[in-house]
Scaffold this active site. Sequence first.
Site, PDB file in Angstrom:
ATOM      1  CG  ASP A  68      -2.937   8.303  -1.681  1.00  0.00           C
ATOM      2  OD1 ASP A  68      -2.765   8.657  -0.533  1.00  0.00           O
ATOM      3  OD2 ASP A  68      -2.651   7.175  -1.918  1.00  0.00           O
ATOM      4  CG  ASN A  91      -2.393  11.780   2.530  1.00  0.00           C
ATOM      5  OD1 ASN A  91      -1.874  10.942   1.932  1.00  0.00           O
ATOM      6  ND2 ASN A  91      -2.047  12.103   3.779  1.00  0.00           N
ATOM      7  CE  LYS A  92      -5.216   5.805   4.451  1.00  0.00           C
ATOM      8  NZ  LYS A  92      -6.417   4.979   3.620  1.00  0.00           N
ATOM      9  NE  ARG A 149      -6.322   1.065  -1.887  1.00  0.00           N
ATOM     10  CZ  ARG A 149      -5.423   1.517  -0.810  1.00  0.00           C
ATOM     11  NH1 ARG A 149      -4.292   1.391  -0.498  1.00  0.00           N
ATOM     12  NH2 ARG A 149      -6.146   2.420   0.171  1.00  0.00           N
ATOM     13  CD  GLN A 162      -3.450   2.793   6.836  1.00  0.00           C
ATOM     14  OE1 GLN A 162      -4.271   3.090   7.776  1.00  0.00           O
ATOM     15  NE2 GLN A 162      -3.761   2.784   5.769  1.00  0.00           N
ATOM     16  NE  ARG A 214       0.023   1.551   3.638  1.00  0.00           N
ATOM     17  CZ  ARG A 214       1.066   2.101   3.760  1.00  0.00           C
ATOM     18  NH1 ARG A 214       2.252   2.111   3.829  1.00  0.00           N
ATOM     19  NH2 ARG A 214       0.771   3.538   3.755  1.00  0.00           N
ATOM     20  N   GLY A 215       0.279   2.409  -0.095  1.00  0.00           N
ATOM     21  CA  GLY A 215       1.053   3.636  -0.123  1.00  0.00           C
ATOM     22  C   GLY A 215       1.129   4.036  -1.646  1.00  0.00           C
ATOM     23  CB  ALA A 216       0.398   7.045  -3.463  1.00  0.00           C
TER      24      ALA A 216
HETATM   25  O1  MRU Z   1      -4.391   3.329   2.239  1.00  0.00           O
HETATM   26  P1  MRU Z   1      -3.088   3.620   2.046  1.00  0.00           P
HETATM   27  O2  MRU Z   1      -2.313   2.939   3.564  1.00  0.00           O
HETATM   28  O3  MRU Z   1      -2.345   3.241   0.872  1.00  0.00           O
HETATM   29  O4  MRU Z   1      -2.812   5.271   1.987  1.00  0.00           O
HETATM   30  C1  MRU Z   1      -1.545   5.827   2.175  1.00  0.00           C
HETATM   31  C2  MRU Z   1      -1.580   7.272   2.403  1.00  0.00           C
HETATM   32  O5  MRU Z   1      -2.438   7.836   2.484  1.00  0.00           O
HETATM   33  C3  MRU Z   1      -0.246   7.741   2.305  1.00  0.00           C
HETATM   34  O6  MRU Z   1      -0.411   9.136   2.800  1.00  0.00           O
HETATM   35  C4  MRU Z   1      -0.027   8.143   0.812  1.00  0.00           C
HETATM   36  O7  MRU Z   1      -0.313   7.037  -0.053  1.00  0.00           O
HETATM   37  C5  MRU Z   1       1.127   8.696   0.482  1.00  0.00           C
HETATM   38  S1  MRU Z   1       2.504   7.562   0.610  1.00  0.00           S
HETATM   39  C6  MRU Z   1       4.081   7.975   0.144  1.00  0.00           C
END
Ligand code: MRU
Length: 356
Positions: free
Chosen positions: A241, A251-252, A92, A200, A53-55
């Site tokens: 993201d 973002n999250k 996603r 997370q 996970r993470g963009a």
């Molecule tokens: O749902 P996730 O855990 O994939 O969400 C991640 C985030 O929101 C991060 O802040 C974002 O992807 C940036 S990661 C460098």
Amino acid sequence: MKINKKDIRTIRASDSKTFVEIIDQTLLPHQLVFKKISKLDEVISAITTMQVRGAPLIGVTAAFGVALAIREKADSSDAFIAEVSKKLINSRPTAVNLAWAVNRVSNLLHNINPNDRLEAAWAFAQQIADDDVNTNKSIGIHGLQLIKKLNLNKVNIMTHCNAGWLATVDYGTALSPIFFASEAGMNIHVWVSETRPRNQGTNLTAWELEQAKIPHTIIADNAAGFLMQQGQVDCILVGADRIGIDGQVVNKIGTYLKAVAAHEHQIPFYVAAPLSTVDVNFMGNQKKSFEIEHRDPEELLTISGINKKGDIDTLKIGRSAALNPAFDITPSKYVTSVISEEGIIDPENIGRHING
Ligand code: MRU
């Protein structure tokens, strides 16, 4: 990053070019398990279940997914690549980096002889992975200057979710300046918001900081405003993201609330992200290019952890209807600066920056 003194990346391509090895992030911080993935369905499942996970990392994983699919089905036709790309992009819907990486690989493959496409797809995916590491290093170096500019003996930084090395191939985005600040000997402390419902912050960011021996404290998401009000937060650093060309930041979930509170208390709110996170089709209310992911409400109604026997377990905590939007949108007026690989950017000018 180093775990037990060993340099580790979140995704590693096998020398045989037949599989990639990922860290199963759903098991952290309790178990560090590497998992081999060789098939398209496994790639899609790893992304949707958030083993990766993470963009930036889902983008790189999906780029390798194109190569793995070509190999698995021994098909490198345009039609097959288009079909695979669509499946990967839909795994996603919010992070722009996923479509960006997949489209980059598939566009490049179109100009290549079908017989050479497997080799080329693998090489392009590896290139995207290597570029990500360099990009994040630059973000860290630029971000360090912002932390230094605060001119404090001790800096209390708040972050949200996980935008560390686990969210990328290495270094991370929001945590990259923090790693550089720690290496530079600065006295820093990080407030890690737990990031319900998937935690997370608690599971991943705290674990990363623990590995790097950086002082940190986990807080409930709802404690963030209080700590800002009490003068215990010097700046906020989060990832992204997707960023609109007008500077609004996806973002999250929970990022927006932190940004509003930071604005109220005049606390700098920094967004660290590579320029590939900017979506030129996203401006104002125009969200045609993406959707805000809503995940299974069960994530909210359950909680995972380790039981007394030492096994990872999930407990039911709620029985009512639940809604689980995974991301929110922060207007640019709340964003002090974007920390990119090219330097510090005023969010409202980011579109100009992209257009050169
Ligand atoms: O749902 P996730 O855990 O994939 O969400 C991640 C985030 O929101 C991060 O802040 C974002 O992807 C940036 S990661 C460098």
